[in-house]
Design a protein around this motif. Structure first.
Motif, PDB file in Angstrom:
ATOM      1  N   LYS A  68     -97.895  24.443  25.573  1.00 31.31           N
ATOM      2  CA  LYS A  68     -97.149  25.573  24.637  1.00 31.31           C
ATOM      3  C   LYS A  68     -96.582  26.590  25.489  1.00 31.31           C
ATOM      4  O   LYS A  68     -95.613  26.936  25.098  1.00 31.31           O
ATOM      5  CB  LYS A  68     -98.396  26.077  23.737  1.00 31.31           C
ATOM      6  CG  LYS A  68     -98.830  25.198  22.651  1.00 31.31           C
ATOM      7  CD  LYS A  68    -100.265  25.832  22.139  1.00 31.31           C
ATOM      8  CE  LYS A  68    -100.757  24.764  21.092  1.00 31.31           C
ATOM      9  NZ  LYS A  68    -101.927  25.347  20.295  1.00 31.31           N
ATOM     10  N   LYS A  69     -97.186  26.819  26.768  1.00 28.74           N
ATOM     11  CA  LYS A  69     -96.613  27.810  27.711  1.00 28.74           C
ATOM     12  C   LYS A  69     -95.012  27.448  27.937  1.00 28.74           C
ATOM     13  O   LYS A  69     -94.325  28.069  28.116  1.00 28.74           O
ATOM     14  CB  LYS A  69     -97.295  28.144  28.753  1.00 28.74           C
ATOM     15  CG  LYS A  69     -96.947  29.257  29.870  1.00 28.74           C
ATOM     16  CD  LYS A  69     -97.851  29.395  30.928  1.00 28.74           C
ATOM     17  CE  LYS A  69     -97.120  30.501  31.791  1.00 28.74           C
ATOM     18  NZ  LYS A  69     -98.027  30.789  33.025  1.00 28.74           N
ATOM     19  N   GLY A  70     -95.048  26.172  28.274  1.00 28.01           N
ATOM     20  CA  GLY A  70     -93.640  25.730  28.748  1.00 28.01           C
ATOM     21  C   GLY A  70     -92.585  25.640  27.486  1.00 28.01           C
ATOM     22  O   GLY A  70     -91.412  26.032  27.818  1.00 28.01           O
ATOM     23  N   ILE A  71     -93.229  25.305  26.603  1.00 29.20           N
ATOM     24  CA  ILE A  71     -92.237  25.236  25.366  1.00 29.20           C
ATOM     25  C   ILE A  71     -91.741  26.771  24.950  1.00 29.20           C
ATOM     26  O   ILE A  71     -90.544  26.898  24.889  1.00 29.20           O
ATOM     27  CB  ILE A  71     -92.816  24.683  24.122  1.00 29.20           C
ATOM     28  CG1 ILE A  71     -93.120  23.285  24.100  1.00 29.20           C
ATOM     29  CG2 ILE A  71     -92.111  24.996  22.934  1.00 29.20           C
ATOM     30  CD1 ILE A  71     -93.956  22.424  23.284  1.00 29.20           C
ATOM     31  N   GLU A  73     -91.536  29.391  27.334  1.00 28.62           N
ATOM     32  CA  GLU A  73     -90.660  29.731  28.106  1.00 28.62           C
ATOM     33  C   GLU A  73     -89.255  29.085  28.079  1.00 28.62           C
ATOM     34  O   GLU A  73     -88.071  29.715  28.274  1.00 28.62           O
ATOM     35  CB  GLU A  73     -91.203  29.299  29.499  1.00 28.62           C
ATOM     36  CG  GLU A  73     -92.328  30.095  29.963  1.00 28.62           C
ATOM     37  CD  GLU A  73     -93.074  29.743  31.321  1.00 28.62           C
ATOM     38  OE1 GLU A  73     -92.661  28.676  31.779  1.00 28.62           O
ATOM     39  OE2 GLU A  73     -94.111  30.397  31.489  1.00 28.62           O
ATOM     40  N   ARG A  74     -89.358  27.799  27.729  1.00 33.59           N
ATOM     41  CA  ARG A  74     -88.050  27.030  27.614  1.00 33.59           C
ATOM     42  C   ARG A  74     -87.397  27.738  26.320  1.00 33.59           C
ATOM     43  O   ARG A  74     -85.906  27.693  26.419  1.00 33.59           O
ATOM     44  CB  ARG A  74     -88.306  25.744  27.362  1.00 33.59           C
ATOM     45  CG  ARG A  74     -86.988  24.904  26.940  1.00 33.59           C
ATOM     46  CD  ARG A  74     -87.082  23.386  26.618  1.00 33.59           C
ATOM     47  NE  ARG A  74     -87.776  22.883  27.907  1.00 33.59           N
ATOM     48  CZ  ARG A  74     -88.554  21.597  27.939  1.00 33.59           C
ATOM     49  NH1 ARG A  74     -88.715  21.211  26.767  1.00 33.59           N
ATOM     50  NH2 ARG A  74     -89.230  21.278  28.887  1.00 33.59           N
ATOM     51  N   HIS A  75     -87.881  27.902  25.405  1.00 38.09           N
ATOM     52  CA  HIS A  75     -86.933  28.641  24.373  1.00 38.09           C
ATOM     53  C   HIS A  75     -87.174  30.336  24.249  1.00 38.09           C
ATOM     54  O   HIS A  75     -86.832  30.882  23.202  1.00 38.09           O
ATOM     55  CB  HIS A  75     -87.604  28.121  22.688  1.00 38.09           C
ATOM     56  CG  HIS A  75     -87.693  26.721  22.667  1.00 38.09           C
ATOM     57  ND1 HIS A  75     -86.355  26.132  22.416  1.00 38.09           N
ATOM     58  CD2 HIS A  75     -88.667  25.462  22.867  1.00 38.09           C
ATOM     59  CE1 HIS A  75     -86.524  24.879  22.580  1.00 38.09           C
ATOM     60  NE2 HIS A  75     -87.703  24.461  22.775  1.00 38.09           N
ATOM     61  N   GLU A  76     -87.659  30.838  25.230  1.00 39.53           N
ATOM     62  CA  GLU A  76     -87.643  32.326  25.429  1.00 39.53           C
ATOM     63  C   GLU A  76     -88.468  33.051  24.195  1.00 39.53           C
ATOM     64  O   GLU A  76     -87.829  33.799  23.807  1.00 39.53           O
ATOM     65  CB  GLU A  76     -86.195  32.782  25.551  1.00 39.53           C
ATOM     66  CG  GLU A  76     -85.537  32.160  26.783  1.00 39.53           C
ATOM     67  CD  GLU A  76     -84.137  32.593  27.149  1.00 39.53           C
ATOM     68  OE1 GLU A  76     -83.873  33.417  26.262  1.00 39.53           O
ATOM     69  OE2 GLU A  76     -83.502  32.263  28.132  1.00 39.53           O
TER      70      GLU A  76
END
Length: 77
Positions: A68-71, A73-76
């Motif tokens: 969830k954190k990675g998603i 960050e990817r989508h700001e």
């Protein structure tokens, strides 16, 4: 209808029910049955994939947080 098959009652939102009423030619129970079968097949696949897993619930929760954190960050987000 197949003899011996159990019946099930489901609730649907009013707006969905209105659409269903407009299209009485559709066998809505068959649509629901197929959707449930597809979902059940996915669950069975997941069960078989995880059958021998040594991950704990805590491990899964930690992985989910990282994903969830990675998603985010990817989508700001």
């Amino acid at each position: 209808m197949v003899v011996g098959m159990p019946n099930m009652t489901i609730s649907v939102p009013d707006d969905l029910y209105e659409i269903m009423k407009k299209h009485r030619e559709i066998k809505w129970s068959e649509i629901a049955r197929r959707a449930m079968w597809e979902y059940a097949k996915k669950l069975e696949l997941l069960d078989s994939l995880l059958e021998n897993s040594e991950l704990t619930d805590e491990d899964v929760s930690e992985l989910a947080k990282k994903i969830k954190k990675g998603i985010a960050e990817r989508h700001e987000i």
